[in-house]
Write an enzyme that holds these catalytic residues in place. Structure first.
Site, PDB file in Angstrom:
ATOM      1  N   HIS A 162      -9.908  -1.296  12.703  1.00 17.46           N
ATOM      2  CA  HIS A 162     -10.759  -0.754  11.633  1.00 17.46           C
ATOM      3  C   HIS A 162     -12.232  -1.114  11.798  1.00 17.46           C
ATOM      4  O   HIS A 162     -13.035  -0.796  10.923  1.00 17.46           O
ATOM      5  CB  HIS A 162     -10.236  -1.224  10.271  1.00 17.46           C
ATOM      6  CG  HIS A 162      -8.822  -0.806  10.033  1.00 17.46           C
ATOM      7  ND1 HIS A 162      -8.478   0.433   9.537  1.00 17.46           N
ATOM      8  CD2 HIS A 162      -7.651  -1.437  10.291  1.00 17.46           C
ATOM      9  CE1 HIS A 162      -7.167   0.535   9.485  1.00 17.46           C
ATOM     10  NE2 HIS A 162      -6.633  -0.589   9.928  1.00 17.46           N
ATOM     11  N   LYS A 202      -8.617   6.075  14.849  1.00 14.75           N
ATOM     12  CA  LYS A 202      -9.290   5.881  13.562  1.00 14.75           C
ATOM     13  C   LYS A 202     -10.736   6.374  13.699  1.00 14.75           C
ATOM     14  O   LYS A 202     -10.942   7.574  13.810  1.00 14.75           O
ATOM     15  CB  LYS A 202      -9.114   4.446  13.121  1.00 14.75           C
ATOM     16  CG  LYS A 202      -7.623   4.252  12.743  1.00 14.75           C
ATOM     17  CD  LYS A 202      -7.153   2.868  12.545  1.00 14.75           C
ATOM     18  CE  LYS A 202      -5.670   2.925  12.148  1.00 14.75           C
ATOM     19  NZ  LYS A 202      -4.909   1.776  12.606  1.00 14.75           N
ATOM     20  N   SER A 225      -6.418  -4.397   7.383  1.00 15.87           N
ATOM     21  CA  SER A 225      -6.235  -2.971   7.140  1.00 15.87           C
ATOM     22  C   SER A 225      -6.012  -2.620   5.678  1.00 15.87           C
ATOM     23  O   SER A 225      -6.260  -1.490   5.283  1.00 15.87           O
ATOM     24  CB  SER A 225      -5.086  -2.443   7.995  1.00 15.87           C
ATOM     25  OG  SER A 225      -3.927  -3.234   7.843  1.00 15.87           O
TER      26      SER A 225
END
Ligand SMILES: *Cc1c(COP(=O)(O)O)cnc(C)c1O
Length: 419
Positions: free
Chosen positions: A215, A250, A187
């Site tokens: 991610h 995200k 990250s």
């Protein structure tokens, strides 16, 4: 009889001084009230800013189709879920989302959580306990580390991405149950774990592999199916010893998380994950927004290509600036681009200089990242335009020139002209 009033100083009175100490060490964190504007632009405490700090990598968080799905979901299901998933909180929307998530990542079954933090702190102790062994990359996200602590398993931390060190630790362990856990995309650095090599080690040592793809989901792999699909380990090639976890706040643009993998492992997690069993289920309106988001991601409307173009633009644009500079850009091909500055105060000064120019790029300092690697964590998104990235590049060039003026050429010409 009442106890005598104590006159000794109480620890409860020490909080103001402790907060002041954080302030003095530049470690006090502050929140800013944010109002979204167009694209990657925000109003921050009322002031317009161009943001490079959001994990909304595909620009879906403000998409009207998601907002509409959430509104329709609220009208159909109400706003709250009313209970934990094992009682009355598992809505039909949540059940359908789980099926669609499993199908999208090409794994047998998925389990939907209200948050990624809540997922990891619960999953790890459900899988291993006292007497078992955990193997954890040194740069793993805090919630994997907290899950490891809660599990009471013996934790072996290996240096970041050092597979030889991991192999040695696995070989030396005589625990019967071994769990290797790692971020799939790290990250704060944006680099990607070598999933195939990790799985080979797990096979060799009868370990289970837990991947956190917060991610990578939505961004990496064919149609954004994630890091596991990118590694060719989904669908028919899926391994019975991999659990794939990803977050939905995200790239998916909403909130929440899921874990997917073999049916018996996921069923075990339903039975034993305390953060799943003892928490109110995510509201159906979020599941409906997520189903709309998944549809858009799978349809592939050019957002991933837009993101890839911005990543290439930033890296190419920074290359001339960074030649011979103490600043270094980490080797990342993902939306997370770490511009390592080095010292804490310089990283803060750069962040502040960018802020004055209307650009919001967070400085990340130790202990979140290793000592001496304070950095700007530049997060790119499909919501950024070419002009947005150009604006950041121009501002960074200005700030860099001020802090690291180019050396004058050696020789007489470098001397000031005699008056
Ligand atoms: C953001 C993040 C989480 C936490 O997920 P939330 O849904 O925000 O709670 C977990 N792991 C990684 C690697 C993350 O980046």
């Amino acid at each position: 009889m009442t106890a005598p009033v104590t006159t000794a100083p109480s620890w409860i009175d020490e909080f103001p001084a402790r907060i002041a100490a954080l302030d003095a060490a530049h470690l006090r964190r502050r929140r800013r009230a944010v109002l979204p504007a167009a694209g990657a632009h925000l109003l921050v405490d009322g002031r317009p800013m161009l943001a490079f700090c959001s994990n909304d990598y595909l620009g879906l968080a403000g998409h009207p189709a998601l907002a509409e799905a959430a509104c329709a979901g609220a009208r159909a299901y109400g706003v709250g879920s009313g209970g934990s998933p094992l009682v009355s909180g598992h809505s039909q929307a949540n059940a359908l989302l789980e099926q669609e998530l499993a199908q999208f990542v090409q794994l047998p079954r998925a389990l939907y959580f209200y948050a990624g933090y809540g997922a990891n702190v619960g999953i790890v102790p459900a899988l291993v306990g006292a007497g078992d062994a955990l193997f954890s990359d040194a740069l793993n996200h805090a919630c994997l580390i907290d899950g490891a602590r809660l599990s009471r398993a013996t934790v072996h931390r290996y240096p970041h991405a050092d597979l030889a060190a991991l192999a040695a630790l696995l070989a030396a362990s005589d625990a019967r149950r071994k769990l290797v856990m790692t971020d799939a995309v790290f990250s704060m650095d944006g680099d990607v774990a070598d999933i195939r090599a990790l799985l080979a080690l797990c096979q060799q040592h009868d370990a289970l592999l837990l991947l956190d793809d917060a991610h990578g989901f939505g961004v990496l792999g064919p149609q954004g199916r994630g890091s596991l699909a990118e590694a060719g380990l989904a669908g028919a090639a899926a391994s019975p010893r991999v659990l794939y976890m990803a977050t939905l706040g995200k790239a998916a643009g909403v909130a929440g998380a899921f874990v997917a993998g073999p049916e018996p492992l996921v069923e075990w997690l339903v039975q034993k994950t305390r953060s799943y069993i003892f928490a109110t289920a995510a509201p159906a309106l979020l599941a409906q927004a997520l189903r709309a988001s998944l549809g858009l991601i799978a349809a592939g409307d050019g957002r991933r290509a837009q993101l890839a173009a911005r990543i290439a633009q930033l890296r190419a644009g920074l290359a001339p600036l960074l030649a011979g500079s103490p600043w270094q850009l980490g080797p990342s091909g993902t939306a997370v681009q770490p511009l390592v500055i080095g010292a804490n105060d310089e990283a803060l000064a750069v962040m502040e200089a960018l802020r004055e120019r209307g650009l919001w790029v967070p400085a990340i300092r130790p202990p979140t990242v290793p000592e001496g690697t304070a950095r700007l964590r530049i997060a790119l998104s499909a919501a950024h335009t070419e002009a947005d990235v150009q604006q950041l590049l121009a501002a960074l060039a200005e700030v860099h020139a001020r802090l690291h003026p180019p050396c004058p050429p050696t020789g007489e010409s470098a001397l000031p002209d005699p008056a």
